[in-house]
Write a protein that holds these residues in place. Structure first.
Motif, PDB file in Angstrom:
ATOM      1  N   THR A  46       0.975  -1.278  -0.120  1.00 58.79           N
ATOM      2  CA  THR A  46      -0.297   0.076  -0.092  1.00 58.79           C
ATOM      3  C   THR A  46       0.764   1.360   0.069  1.00 58.79           C
ATOM      4  O   THR A  46       2.130   1.297  -0.184  1.00 58.79           O
ATOM      5  N   ASN A  47       0.103   2.535   0.250  1.00 59.11           N
ATOM      6  CA  ASN A  47       1.069   3.568   0.288  1.00 59.11           C
ATOM      7  C   ASN A  47       2.079   3.635   1.269  1.00 59.11           C
ATOM      8  O   ASN A  47       1.680   3.456   2.375  1.00 59.11           O
ATOM      9  N   SER A  48       3.301   4.184   0.852  1.00 59.29           N
ATOM     10  CA  SER A  48       4.354   4.482   1.829  1.00 59.29           C
ATOM     11  C   SER A  48       5.258   5.290   1.451  1.00 59.29           C
ATOM     12  O   SER A  48       5.507   5.560   0.165  1.00 59.29           O
ATOM     13  N   SER A  64       5.915   3.837  -2.201  1.00 58.53           N
ATOM     14  CA  SER A  64       5.160   3.281  -2.920  1.00 58.53           C
ATOM     15  C   SER A  64       3.853   4.204  -2.946  1.00 58.53           C
ATOM     16  O   SER A  64       3.491   4.737  -1.929  1.00 58.53           O
ATOM     17  N   LEU A  65       3.064   4.194  -4.168  1.00 59.00           N
ATOM     18  CA  LEU A  65       1.913   4.725  -4.216  1.00 59.00           C
ATOM     19  C   LEU A  65       1.013   4.160  -5.224  1.00 59.00           C
ATOM     20  O   LEU A  65       1.253   3.524  -6.150  1.00 59.00           O
ATOM     21  N   PRO A 179      -2.131  10.843  -0.519  1.00 58.45           N
ATOM     22  CA  PRO A 179      -0.571  10.178  -0.468  1.00 58.45           C
ATOM     23  C   PRO A 179       0.097  11.295  -1.678  1.00 58.45           C
ATOM     24  O   PRO A 179       1.419  11.567  -1.177  1.00 58.45           O
ATOM     25  N   ILE A 180      -0.400  11.567  -2.568  1.00 60.03           N
ATOM     26  CA  ILE A 180       0.352  12.612  -3.566  1.00 60.03           C
ATOM     27  C   ILE A 180       0.568  13.839  -2.828  1.00 60.03           C
ATOM     28  O   ILE A 180       1.785  14.491  -3.131  1.00 60.03           O
ATOM     29  N   ARG A 181      -0.402  14.250  -2.146  1.00 57.34           N
ATOM     30  CA  ARG A 181      -0.012  15.801  -1.340  1.00 57.34           C
ATOM     31  C   ARG A 181       1.221  15.443  -0.342  1.00 57.34           C
ATOM     32  O   ARG A 181       1.944  16.236  -0.101  1.00 57.34           O
TER      33      ARG A 181
END
Length: 315
Positions: A46-48, A64-65, A179-181
């Protein structure tokens, strides 16, 4: 595959996870702790995000995104891994065909030719990922607009269900953008003045702000719809209770008198009256009309005797 841009930075782009290829880069870039990043992305689903600023001149941001998520199926999501240094960028498992445009890879290459370093190049890539989320907002906007009018014209439990479905989809979109922000802030934290004035970095900042502004505005609209539904439901519930209360009150004389004349006492003179049956009807009708007059005069009946009007929330 490796590409060089303006002879100033390189982009290592792996379609799939290539451990051997990544380890080779790690050996070439010994000043960066690539081994730690490689180990981490193998365990990440997942996102990290990881920021390393311990070595001046060798700062990096990696992680990771989730760049694609189906709005209805939680298991239909796609993840890519990234590592950003000042003079090189590594990406793995990025499926360009899922970014929403058939020519996304070509557009990326064209824009990256105008970048001055890998940080700005990664900003271009983030911009495309952000755009893929913004593209999904257009059909969502159409659905929400139709829902606004359907709610007024044919409000029902099905409409309330659609409102909450829209709210869930909006939350999924927002979940993709957060997550992008965070990555954008991490880039500024790691590279500071080396990225702040770059045009592509400024563009991704504005694009993220635009995305969150749109989502916040639509979220406010949906919350307003939900609040309106709650008011309408509460009003209609009160009308139902008022109706039941008034009907119970109006039938009280018939219930009471019926109970009295239904008793089995031996001496009940009314049973011998010639016109006792008509007399009982008269008493019931009179007392019922009397109660109705009292309720009507006090205004307790409200609108419960009126039919529901078309295109109206309360009438």
């Amino acid at each position: 595959m490796v590409k060089k841009f303006n002879n100033s930075w390189s982009w290592y782009d792996f379609e799939d996870f290539d451990l051997e290829g990544l380890q080779k880069i790690a050996a070439e870039k010994a000043q960066y702790d690539l081994d730690y990043w490689i180990k981490k992305i193998q365990e990440t689903k997942t996102n990290s995000i990881v920021i390393n600023t311990f070595r001046p001149g060798a700062e990096w941001v990696g992680g990771s995104l989730v760049f694609r998520q189906d709005l209805l199926d939680k298991d239909d999501n796609h993840l890519f891994h990234f590592f950003v240094g000042e003079d090189f960028l590594i990406t793995s498992n990025l499926e360009y065909s899922l970014l929403g445009k058939n020519d996304s890879k070509y557009i990326l290459d064209e824009q990256m030719e105008n970048t001055g370093n890998a940080i700005e190049g990664f900003s271009v890539l983030l911009g495309e990922v952000m755009t893929s989320s913004l593209i999904k907002i257009d059909p969502f906007e159409v659905r929400l607009n139709n829902l606004l009018w359907k709610m007024k014209e044919q409000n029902s439990t099905e409409i309330l269900e659609e409102i909450y479905q829209c709210r869930h989809e909006l939350l999924v979109l927002k979940h993709l953008m957060i997550p992008i922000r965070e990555i954008r802030i991490a880039l500024e934290e790691a590279f500071a003045e080396r990225i702040a004035d770059k045009p592509y970095y400024q563009r991704i900042c504005l694009k993220i702000e635009r995305g969150f502004t749109i989502v916040s505005d639509y979220q406010a609209e949906i919350d307003t719809l939900i609040n309106l539904e709650e008011v309408v439901s509460s009003h209609r519930g009160n009308e139902i209770m008022k109706t039941l209360t008034v009907l119970t009150t109006l039938f009280t004389p018939a219930t009471v008198l019926g109970a009295i004349w239904g008793m089995n006492f031996k001496y009940m003179p009314e049973l011998e009256w010639k016109y006792g049956y008509l007399f009982s009807f008269g008493v019931i009708i009179f007392s019922t009309l009397l109660l109705f007059g009292i309720v009507k005069r006090k205004g307790w009946s409200g609108d419960i005797l009126r039919g529901k009007k078309k295109n109206s929330f309360f009438k």
